[in-house]
Write an enzyme that holds these catalytic residues in place. Structure first.
Site, PDB file in Angstrom:
ATOM      1  N   THR A  73       0.827  -1.206   0.000  1.00 28.66           N
ATOM      2  CA  THR A  73       0.000   0.000   0.000  1.00 28.66           C
ATOM      3  C   THR A  73       0.861   1.255   0.000  1.00 28.66           C
ATOM      4  O   THR A  73       0.606   2.202  -0.736  1.00 28.66           O
ATOM      5  CB  THR A  73      -0.941   0.010   1.214  1.00 28.66           C
ATOM      6  OG1 THR A  73      -1.783  -1.146   1.156  1.00 28.66           O
ATOM      7  CG2 THR A  73      -1.814   1.254   1.220  1.00 28.66           C
ATOM      8  N   ARG A 233       4.835   2.570   9.888  1.00 28.84           N
ATOM      9  CA  ARG A 233       6.158   2.758   9.302  1.00 28.84           C
ATOM     10  C   ARG A 233       7.131   3.145  10.408  1.00 28.84           C
ATOM     11  O   ARG A 233       6.801   3.933  11.295  1.00 28.84           O
ATOM     12  CB  ARG A 233       6.136   3.844   8.221  1.00 28.84           C
ATOM     13  CG  ARG A 233       5.451   3.428   6.920  1.00 28.84           C
ATOM     14  CD  ARG A 233       6.317   2.453   6.148  1.00 28.84           C
ATOM     15  NE  ARG A 233       5.773   2.134   4.838  1.00 28.84           N
ATOM     16  CZ  ARG A 233       4.961   1.112   4.582  1.00 28.84           C
ATOM     17  NH1 ARG A 233       4.561   0.328   5.577  1.00 28.84           N
ATOM     18  NH2 ARG A 233       4.545   0.865   3.347  1.00 28.84           N
ATOM     19  N   ASP A 257       6.270  -3.270  14.882  1.00 29.89           N
ATOM     20  CA  ASP A 257       6.424  -4.254  13.815  1.00 29.89           C
ATOM     21  C   ASP A 257       7.283  -3.691  12.688  1.00 29.89           C
ATOM     22  O   ASP A 257       7.502  -4.363  11.688  1.00 29.89           O
ATOM     23  CB  ASP A 257       5.036  -4.652  13.275  1.00 29.89           C
ATOM     24  CG  ASP A 257       5.121  -5.725  12.200  1.00 29.89           C
ATOM     25  OD1 ASP A 257       5.688  -6.805  12.491  1.00 29.89           O
ATOM     26  OD2 ASP A 257       4.646  -5.499  11.068  1.00 29.89           O
ATOM     27  N   GLU A 262      15.321  -1.497   7.743  1.00 30.25           N
ATOM     28  CA  GLU A 262      14.897  -2.898   7.799  1.00 30.25           C
ATOM     29  C   GLU A 262      15.737  -3.755   6.857  1.00 30.25           C
ATOM     30  O   GLU A 262      15.769  -3.472   5.656  1.00 30.25           O
ATOM     31  CB  GLU A 262      13.406  -3.012   7.438  1.00 30.25           C
ATOM     32  CG  GLU A 262      12.512  -2.322   8.452  1.00 30.25           C
ATOM     33  CD  GLU A 262      11.030  -2.331   8.092  1.00 30.25           C
ATOM     34  OE1 GLU A 262      10.224  -1.990   8.963  1.00 30.25           O
ATOM     35  OE2 GLU A 262      10.693  -2.670   6.930  1.00 30.25           O
ATOM     36  N   HIS A 284       8.250  -6.833  10.776  1.00 27.33           N
ATOM     37  CA  HIS A 284       7.405  -6.305   9.703  1.00 27.33           C
ATOM     38  C   HIS A 284       6.528  -7.415   9.108  1.00 27.33           C
ATOM     39  O   HIS A 284       6.459  -7.599   7.882  1.00 27.33           O
ATOM     40  CB  HIS A 284       8.254  -5.666   8.607  1.00 27.33           C
ATOM     41  CG  HIS A 284       7.510  -4.601   7.839  1.00 27.33           C
ATOM     42  ND1 HIS A 284       8.081  -3.441   7.389  1.00 27.33           N
ATOM     43  CD2 HIS A 284       6.202  -4.540   7.442  1.00 27.33           C
ATOM     44  CE1 HIS A 284       7.186  -2.707   6.745  1.00 27.33           C
ATOM     45  NE2 HIS A 284       6.021  -3.362   6.768  1.00 27.33           N
ATOM     46  N   VAL A 285       5.835  -8.135   9.983  1.00 24.06           N
ATOM     47  CA  VAL A 285       4.990  -9.247   9.546  1.00 24.06           C
ATOM     48  C   VAL A 285       3.520  -9.057   9.917  1.00 24.06           C
ATOM     49  O   VAL A 285       2.719  -9.965   9.742  1.00 24.06           O
ATOM     50  CB  VAL A 285       5.493 -10.595  10.116  1.00 24.06           C
ATOM     51  CG1 VAL A 285       6.826 -10.985   9.495  1.00 24.06           C
ATOM     52  CG2 VAL A 285       5.606 -10.537  11.645  1.00 24.06           C
ATOM     53  N   ALA A 286       3.134  -7.882  10.417  1.00 25.22           N
ATOM     54  CA  ALA A 286       1.739  -7.667  10.802  1.00 25.22           C
ATOM     55  C   ALA A 286       0.798  -7.900   9.623  1.00 25.22           C
ATOM     56  O   ALA A 286      -0.333  -8.357   9.806  1.00 25.22           O
ATOM     57  CB  ALA A 286       1.549  -6.253  11.354  1.00 25.22           C
ATOM     58  N   TRP A 287       1.256  -7.600   8.428  1.00 28.41           N
ATOM     59  CA  TRP A 287       0.439  -7.706   7.218  1.00 28.41           C
ATOM     60  C   TRP A 287       0.412  -9.123   6.646  1.00 28.41           C
ATOM     61  O   TRP A 287      -0.365  -9.410   5.735  1.00 28.41           O
ATOM     62  CB  TRP A 287       1.017  -6.788   6.134  1.00 28.41           C
ATOM     63  CG  TRP A 287       2.389  -7.234   5.705  1.00 28.41           C
ATOM     64  CD1 TRP A 287       3.563  -6.993   6.355  1.00 28.41           C
ATOM     65  CD2 TRP A 287       2.721  -8.027   4.566  1.00 28.41           C
ATOM     66  NE1 TRP A 287       4.602  -7.592   5.692  1.00 28.41           N
ATOM     67  CE2 TRP A 287       4.119  -8.237   4.601  1.00 28.41           C
ATOM     68  CE3 TRP A 287       1.973  -8.597   3.531  1.00 28.41           C
ATOM     69  CZ2 TRP A 287       4.789  -8.975   3.630  1.00 28.41           C
ATOM     70  CZ3 TRP A 287       2.639  -9.335   2.563  1.00 28.41           C
ATOM     71  CH2 TRP A 287       4.042  -9.514   2.620  1.00 28.41           C
TER      72      TRP A 287
END
Length: 317
Positions: A73, A233, A257, A262, A284-287
């Site tokens: 997104t 972010r 997250d 990164e 960074h795995v929430a999505w």
């Protein structure tokens, strides 16, 4: 039509990535370094990217490029102004991450409010046996019910989180638009939201206006013992100031997250905070639930099909 996916490994191998209906050549790479971008996109009409940066210099060297499909997104890795000047369409994916991101944010809130990491560290250190009792009280526990959750970002994810939080008994308030906007009963100016919220959750895009939106002054304005959640972010928060607020005890806890870099290097403030009982970091795995990743992949192909049919979807430029 030549289609090139520059960073296929940003999706799990189990995700089914279909193919567009138009006649095409499909090329994909697991990862792509900045130095490889122009070479790999030479002659390509369509570029699919998740985190690879496409700046003005790269775009100037790619005269055949007509469409950039973001497998995400957020668009901060693409120079949208340069795309507009060159007539390059840019489409993203939208709405795919619910319920994955709101549920992840809630999981972080619950884990911090119940102090789960602190209890696990105490158990590993032998505190239960040392106490000699059926329970011990090393860590405080906060009930979410009756608390105020402040949300910055009233898009799909922010609203979805708000609905779930209300079901747990939280009062939900949103920040007014950062571009200005009149307060309403459920929308408060940022300063008021900071001072009144027991938990603050960030769900806005990263722009020049929102970079370090939460810095030392904003952290100091938050309630003593408040929790901060960031599944948006990394650059939204001054991470060095966050580390100081956690170490001082002013901030009750934080669940992140995302990071400004990164993966973060070993000396990054968030990596240093991992030793604290009131900080949780996920990579960074929430999505990245299975369902969310499949919806993302399906939208990528939909965007290409819509572009070739002359009816672009989810168009940013």
């Amino acid at each position: 039509m030549q289609i090139v996916f520059l960073d296929r490994d940003t999706l799990a191998p189990s995700v089914r990535l279909g193919r567009p209906a138009c006649a095409h050549t499909w090329i994909e790479y697991p990862t792509t370094t900045p130095a490889q971008v122009v070479e790999r996109l030479q002659g390509a009409s369509v570029a699919i990217v998740n985190k690879v940066r496409l700046g003005a210099a790269e775009l100037a060297a790619l005269p055949a490029l007509r469409l950039i499909v973001l497998a995400a997104t957020g668009s901060d890795n693409v120079d949208l102004a340069a795309c507009r000047e060159r007539g390059i369409r840019v489409c993203n994916v939208q709405g795919y991450a619910g319920p994955s991101v709101p549920e992840h944010a809630l999981a972080l809130m619950l884990a911090l409010a119940r102090n789960l990491k602190g209890w696990q560290l105490s158990l590993a250190a032998g505190r239960w046996q040392e106490s000699g009792r059926f329970c011990f009280f090393d860590h405080g526990i906060m009930d979410l019910a009756g608390r105020q959750l402040g949300i910055i970002g009233r898009g799909t994810i922010g609203r979805d989180l708000g609905r779930r939080a209300e079901a747990l008994g939280l009062t939900v308030r949103y920040a007014t638009s950062l571009r200005g906007g009149e307060p309403t009963p459920d929308r408060l100016p940022l300063g008021e939201l900071l001072q009144s919220s027991d938990i603050l959750s960030l769900h806005c895009p990263l722009t020049e206006q929102t970079r370090h939106l939460i810095g030392a002054a904003e952290l100091a304005a938050m309630k003593p013992g408040a929790l901060l959640i960031n599944v948006g972010r990394g650059g939204l928060v001054d991470e060095q100031a966050l580390l100081a607020a956690l170490r001082s005890g002013h901030l009750g806890g934080a669940g992140f997250d995302v990071a400004s870099q990164e993966p973060p290097p070993a000396d990054h403030p968030l990596m240093q905070a991992l030793a604290l009982p009131n900080f949780i970091l996920t990579p960074h795995v929430a999505w990245a639930s299975a369902g969310a990743m499949q919806r993302l992949a399906d939208q990528v192909i939909e965007n290409i099909d819509a572009f070739t049919a002359g009816t672009p979807l989810r168009q940013l430029v």
